[in-house]
Design a protein around this motif. Structure first.
Motif, PDB file in Angstrom:
ATOM      1  N   ALA A  87       0.965  -1.274  -0.527  1.00 23.14           N
ATOM      2  CA  ALA A  87      -0.117   0.078  -0.181  1.00 23.14           C
ATOM      3  C   ALA A  87       0.964   1.589  -0.356  1.00 23.14           C
ATOM      4  N   LYS A  88       0.628   2.642  -0.590  1.00 27.04           N
ATOM      5  CA  LYS A  88       1.009   3.636  -0.969  1.00 27.04           C
ATOM      6  C   LYS A  88       0.265   4.235   0.462  1.00 27.04           C
ATOM      7  N   ILE A  89       1.684   4.831   1.276  1.00 24.66           N
ATOM      8  CA  ILE A  89       0.692   5.874   2.286  1.00 24.66           C
ATOM      9  C   ILE A  89       0.818   7.484   1.525  1.00 24.66           C
ATOM     10  N   PRO A  90      -0.550   7.605   1.126  1.00 29.67           N
ATOM     11  CA  PRO A  90      -0.248   9.373   1.011  1.00 29.67           C
ATOM     12  C   PRO A  90       0.216  10.347   1.789  1.00 29.67           C
ATOM     13  N   ALA A  91       0.964  10.996   1.266  1.00 29.21           N
ATOM     14  CA  ALA A  91       1.459  12.167   2.221  1.00 29.21           C
ATOM     15  C   ALA A  91       0.290  12.826   2.944  1.00 29.21           C
ATOM     16  N   PRO A  92       1.039  13.823   4.258  1.00 28.11           N
ATOM     17  CA  PRO A  92       0.111  14.712   4.692  1.00 28.11           C
ATOM     18  C   PRO A  92      -0.366  15.797   3.634  1.00 28.11           C
ATOM     19  N   ALA A  93      -1.253  16.024   3.919  1.00 29.72           N
ATOM     20  CA  ALA A  93      -1.589  17.327   2.917  1.00 29.72           C
ATOM     21  C   ALA A  93      -1.503  18.777   3.512  1.00 29.72           C
ATOM     22  N   THR A  94      -1.071  19.021   4.984  1.00 28.54           N
ATOM     23  CA  THR A  94      -0.169  19.925   5.463  1.00 28.54           C
ATOM     24  C   THR A  94       0.595  19.345   6.474  1.00 28.54           C
ATOM     25  N   PRO A  95       1.783  20.593   7.208  1.00 28.45           N
ATOM     26  CA  PRO A  95       2.436  19.794   7.731  1.00 28.45           C
ATOM     27  C   PRO A  95       1.342  19.491   8.820  1.00 28.45           C
ATOM     28  N   TYR A  96       0.532  20.201   9.579  1.00 29.73           N
ATOM     29  CA  TYR A  96      -0.227  19.700  10.599  1.00 29.73           C
ATOM     30  C   TYR A  96      -0.851  18.888  10.452  1.00 29.73           C
ATOM     31  N   GLN A  97      -1.362  18.041   9.495  1.00 36.20           N
ATOM     32  CA  GLN A  97      -1.688  16.829   9.254  1.00 36.20           C
ATOM     33  C   GLN A  97      -0.428  15.556   9.066  1.00 36.20           C
ATOM     34  N   GLY A  98       1.242  16.101   9.125  1.00 35.59           N
ATOM     35  CA  GLY A  98       1.233  15.311   9.362  1.00 35.59           C
ATOM     36  C   GLY A  98       2.272  14.703  10.658  1.00 35.59           C
ATOM     37  N   ASP A  99       1.719  16.017  11.152  1.00 38.20           N
ATOM     38  CA  ASP A  99       1.634  15.832  12.914  1.00 38.20           C
ATOM     39  C   ASP A  99       0.802  15.057  14.037  1.00 38.20           C
ATOM     40  N   ILE A 100      -0.120  15.252  13.411  1.00 33.97           N
ATOM     41  CA  ILE A 100      -1.093  14.709  13.555  1.00 33.97           C
ATOM     42  C   ILE A 100      -0.789  12.549  13.535  1.00 33.97           C
ATOM     43  N   ALA A 101      -0.472  12.830  12.111  1.00 30.13           N
ATOM     44  CA  ALA A 101      -0.299  11.021  12.026  1.00 30.13           C
ATOM     45  C   ALA A 101       0.848  10.772  13.186  1.00 30.13           C
ATOM     46  N   ARG A 102       1.826  11.905  12.636  1.00 32.29           N
ATOM     47  CA  ARG A 102       3.167  11.325  14.276  1.00 32.29           C
ATOM     48  C   ARG A 102       1.894  11.121  15.165  1.00 32.29           C
ATOM     49  N   TYR A 103       1.563  11.851  15.681  1.00 34.94           N
ATOM     50  CA  TYR A 103       0.332  11.988  17.454  1.00 34.94           C
ATOM     51  C   TYR A 103       0.487  10.339  16.923  1.00 34.94           C
ATOM     52  N   TRP A 104      -0.575  10.343  16.081  1.00 31.35           N
ATOM     53  CA  TRP A 104      -1.591   9.073  16.854  1.00 31.35           C
ATOM     54  C   TRP A 104      -0.920   7.555  16.028  1.00 31.35           C
TER      55      TRP A 104
END
Ligand SMILES: C[S@@+](CC[C@H](N)C(=O)[O-])C[C@H]1O[C@@H](n2cnc3c(N)ncnc32)[C@H](O)[C@@H]1O
Ligand SMILES: CC(C)=CCC/C(C)=C/COP(=O)(O)OP(=O)(O)O
Ligand SMILES: [Mg+2]
Length: 293
Positions: free
Chosen positions: A13-30
């Motif tokens: 599966a390909k993980i889509p890149a986060p749409a924003t830096p914030y979403q990247g932070d939230i992805a890392r959080y979870w």
């Protein structure tokens, strides 16, 4: 741009890149979250939640605090209240049949998705920013042999692949505070069928208080989220063809859960902010069920 995953569960599966830096932070959080208060409760029956409980505490079931089994019973009771919250959300989805598709927007580890499939026999599509959560939810669905109906994927809830008008009902269970509500409700309105149902259970700041209280600010900092006011929900729904059918103030219903949780060994430190803000009226826990017109 996409990034290859390293785990076996999603090796191709390909993980889509986060749409924003914030979403990247939230992805890392979870991706990094593994709090005992969530995993120990989910271990009770294999339904893993990332939301809070409602309903009266069954003190008879808890028994004597001095008893060696008390902590185990307390964990089971907190989990029962969290599952009761998901049941209450499902109660508001309307008539759903086995041929329908539901969407869980911000699906976490998938506990509510399993419950929805068990109740309606339907397909349930979940989206989360966290590959860890998607893999966890899909592994659980496989263990339960319902992976032909229940599927989680890494996907931005503001930009999903679901066809226009293809979804019978959808929900956000404690996940609206991570996105702009107009963007969110525009996407639900797009993929919901006309006459479909949208439900959210959320914490929101109370416009009667005036502005977000210090407790609400503490909760935002704790979860890196941005709690909206009750007013914003209703305005964003009205602007996106979502018309509220039911609004329930669940604040009195969730306080017993928090007061019990505050006595447990699983506290995370955020309990005071929830209890004090619910008590001073600056923060509310609400369900909103709306029709897509
Ligand atoms: C507090 S958890 C709630 C999980 C689940 N609804 C439950 O009740 O157990 C918040 C969830 O929202 C997801 N989330 C936050 N922003 C998102 C976005 N833009 N797109 C998809 N999921 C998002 C997180 O990945 C996480 O799974
Ligand atoms: C009502 C509000 C504002 C919720 C914010 C979203 C959130 C983090 C919910 C609980 O997740 P969790 O179950 O992982 O949190 P905890 O570790 O506190 O149980
Ligand atoms: Mg929790």
């Amino acid at each position: 741009m996409t990034t290859e995953t390293t785990s076996t569960a999603t090796a191709t599966a390909k993980i889509p890149a986060p749409a924003t830096p914030y979403q990247g932070d939230i992805a890392r959080y979870w991706n990094n979250e593994a709090r005992p208060v969530n995993l120990r409760l989910g271990d009770v029956d294999g339904l893993y939640h990332h939301h809070y409980g409602i309903g009266a505490v069954d003190h008879a079931a808890l028994g004597d605090p001095a008893h060696s089994e008390y902590e185990k019973k307390l964990i089971a009771e907190l989990h029962r209240l969290e599952s009761a919250q998901a049941e209450f959300l499902l109660d508001h989805l309307g008539p759903i049949g086995p041929d329908d598709t539901l969407v869980d927007a911000g699906c976490g580890r998938g506990g509510s998705m399993v419950m929805a499939h068990r109740r309606f026999g339907c397909k349930v599509e979940g989206v989360t920013l966290s590959a860890t959560q998607a893999e966890f939810g899909n592994r659980r669905a496989g263990e339960l042999r319902i992976d032909d109906h229940v599927r989680s994927r890494v996907c931005n809830m503001l930009d999903t692949p679901f066809d226009k008008g293809s979804v019978a009902a959808s929900w956000n269970n404690e996940s609206t505070m991570y996105v702009d509500l107009h963007d969110l409700f525009a996407e639900h309105s797009r993929f919901l069928k006309v006459g479909g149902r949208y439900v959210t259970i959320t914490g929101c700041w109370n416009p009667r208080y005036g502005q977000p209280s210090k407790w609400v600010s503490q909760i935002n900092a704790h979860f890196e989220c941005n709690i909206h006011s009750r007013r914003e929900y209703l305005r964003a729904m009205a602007d996106n063809r979502l018309v509220p059918q039911t609004i329930v103030d669940l604040t009195p219903e969730t306080l017993p859960y928090w007061e019990l949780r505050a006595t447990s060994s699983l506290v995370t430190g955020i309990e005071e902010a929830f209890i004090e803000s619910y008590r001073d009226g600056s923060f509310q826990y609400v369900l909103i069920a709306a029709d897509r017109v």
